[in-house]
Write a protein that holds these residues in place. Structure first.
Motif, PDB file in Angstrom:
ATOM      1  N   GLU A   1      -8.220   8.250   4.498  1.00 47.01           N
ATOM      2  CA  GLU A   1      -7.340   9.606   4.406  1.00 47.01           C
ATOM      3  C   GLU A   1      -7.483  10.206   5.974  1.00 47.01           C
TER       4      GLU A   1
ATOM      5  N   GLU B   1       0.664   8.363   1.093  1.00 46.72           N
ATOM      6  CA  GLU B   1       0.972   9.629   0.296  1.00 46.72           C
ATOM      7  C   GLU B   1       0.716  10.548   0.816  1.00 46.72           C
TER       8      GLU B   1
ATOM      9  N   SER C   1      -2.887  10.028   2.557  1.00 51.67           N
ATOM     10  CA  SER C   1      -3.750   9.310   1.486  1.00 51.67           C
ATOM     11  C   SER C   1      -3.480   7.882   1.607  1.00 51.67           C
ATOM     12  N   ILE C   2      -4.094   6.916   1.671  1.00 51.84           N
ATOM     13  CA  ILE C   2      -3.631   5.576   1.349  1.00 51.84           C
ATOM     14  C   ILE C   2      -4.306   5.234   0.027  1.00 51.84           C
ATOM     15  N   LYS C   3      -3.246   4.589  -0.846  1.00 52.52           N
ATOM     16  CA  LYS C   3      -3.611   4.141  -2.299  1.00 52.52           C
ATOM     17  C   LYS C   3      -2.924   2.887  -2.539  1.00 52.52           C
ATOM     18  N   ARG C   4      -3.230   2.514  -3.705  1.00 54.26           N
ATOM     19  CA  ARG C   4      -2.691   1.109  -4.269  1.00 54.26           C
ATOM     20  C   ARG C   4      -1.472   1.657  -5.053  1.00 54.26           C
TER      21      ARG C   4
ATOM     22  N   ALA D   1       0.963  -1.276   0.102  1.00 54.47           N
ATOM     23  CA  ALA D   1       0.077  -0.035   0.027  1.00 54.47           C
ATOM     24  C   ALA D   1       0.829   1.120  -0.128  1.00 54.47           C
TER      25      ALA D   1
ATOM     26  N   ASN E   1      -6.609   0.855   1.766  1.00 56.24           N
ATOM     27  CA  ASN E   1      -6.915   1.784   0.604  1.00 56.24           C
ATOM     28  C   ASN E   1      -7.994   2.461   0.602  1.00 56.24           C
ATOM     29  N   GLY E   2      -7.906   3.841   0.285  1.00 58.38           N
ATOM     30  CA  GLY E   2      -8.925   4.811   0.323  1.00 58.38           C
ATOM     31  C   GLY E   2      -9.184   5.655   1.453  1.00 58.38           C
TER      32      GLY E   2
ATOM     33  N   LYS F   1       0.368   2.340  -8.270  1.00 59.12           N
ATOM     34  CA  LYS F   1      -0.087   2.492  -9.799  1.00 59.12           C
ATOM     35  C   LYS F   1       0.904   1.825 -10.802  1.00 59.12           C
TER      36      LYS F   1
ATOM     37  N   ASP G   1       5.572   9.709  -1.219  1.00 61.72           N
ATOM     38  CA  ASP G   1       4.892   8.516  -0.417  1.00 61.72           C
ATOM     39  C   ASP G   1       5.824   7.531  -0.206  1.00 61.72           C
TER      40      ASP G   1
ATOM     41  N   GLU H   1       6.090   2.960   0.627  1.00 62.06           N
ATOM     42  CA  GLU H   1       5.560   1.634   0.884  1.00 62.06           C
ATOM     43  C   GLU H   1       5.374   1.102   1.971  1.00 62.06           C
TER      44      GLU H   1
END
Length: 240
Positions: A177, A27, A215-218, A24, A174-175, A220, A119, A121
């Motif tokens: 904030e 960011e 923000s938590i994101k996958r 994950a 994921n998703g 890309k 960001d 990981e």
């Protein structure tokens, strides 16, 4: 030829998926208030550091520190621990709880642009405490003057108002904030880092970072531009 590229792209995507499905991205987005910087004596961007502390085992993972702080580049001075003293206490005191993650850090020039993004990981679902420490040099006020007329002491390192420490407890879903909250003042007194509650002596330092978001994101995946590859192959064939 194109079919081969497609197969290669699919293979690359498959490899990428199996390498990154268990990752994950955290960011960090920070907006540096240009007015606050301009009104400081030196009008130079702030020094700051970002790091993570694992909620389960308390291991620390450095994310970013401005180069001047990271390498001790203080224009003739050996070191200025008063700039962001809590980071110094956590990562320079290697006698205590040093581990491999302590060494992972991105050191970069102090951002000139007002927008900063970076960001890191981590494992999905992992829990962390985010720490952000910041100091704007020359950010003087009546409580932290350049020269104290009562004590006749000068602010030797031109730190102005003390560093501020921000904190956020996050989970890497994921998703999700988060917004870091002001945690304490971070001072250097008699060779030691002291954390104190933020009080009325802070008049502008808390406005230097006027927007922050986590923000938590996958991760890309960057797809191959097949049209670009095709055109490059055509150019190569024509040049033969």
């Amino acid at each position: 030829m194109i079919a081969g590229v497609v197969v290669a792209a699919i293979a690359a995507a498959t490899v990428w998926y199996f390498k990154n499905w268990h990752k994950a991205l955290i960011e960090f987005d920070i907006h540096i208030n240009p007015k606050a910087v301009y009104l400081s004596t030196y009008a130079e961007p702030p020094q700051f550091a970002i790091w993570l502390e694992n909620a389960d085992n308390h291991r620390k993972k450095q994310i970013f520190v401005t180069n001047r702080v990271g390498v001790g580049d203080w224009e003739g001075k050996a070191d200025v621990p008063v700039a962001i003293p809590h980071w110094v206490k956590v990562f320079r005191a290697k006698e205590t709880e040093a581990d491999d993650d302590d060494e992972i850090v991105i050191s970069g020039a102090t951002p000139k642009d007002e927008y900063f993004r970076i960001d890191a990981e981590v494992r999905p679902g992992s829990k962390w405490t985010v720490w952000i420490e910041m100091n704007l040099a020359g950010d003087y006020n009546e409580f932290y003057p350049q020269f104290n007329r009562i004590t006749h002491e000068e602010d030797e390192f031109a730190c102005g108002q003390p560093a501020l420490l921000y904190k956020a407890d996050i989970k890497a879903d994921n998703g999700a904030e988060y917004v870091p909250q002001l945690y304490s003042m971070s001072l250097w007194e008699d060779g030691e880092n002291i954390l104190k509650p933020v009080d009325a002596t802070i008049t502008s330092a808390d406005k230097v970072f006027d927007e922050m978001k986590i923000s938590i994101k996958r991760p890309k995946f960057r797809f191959i531009n097949l049209k670009k590859v095709e055109n490059q192959d055509v150019l190569k064939n024509n040049s033969k």
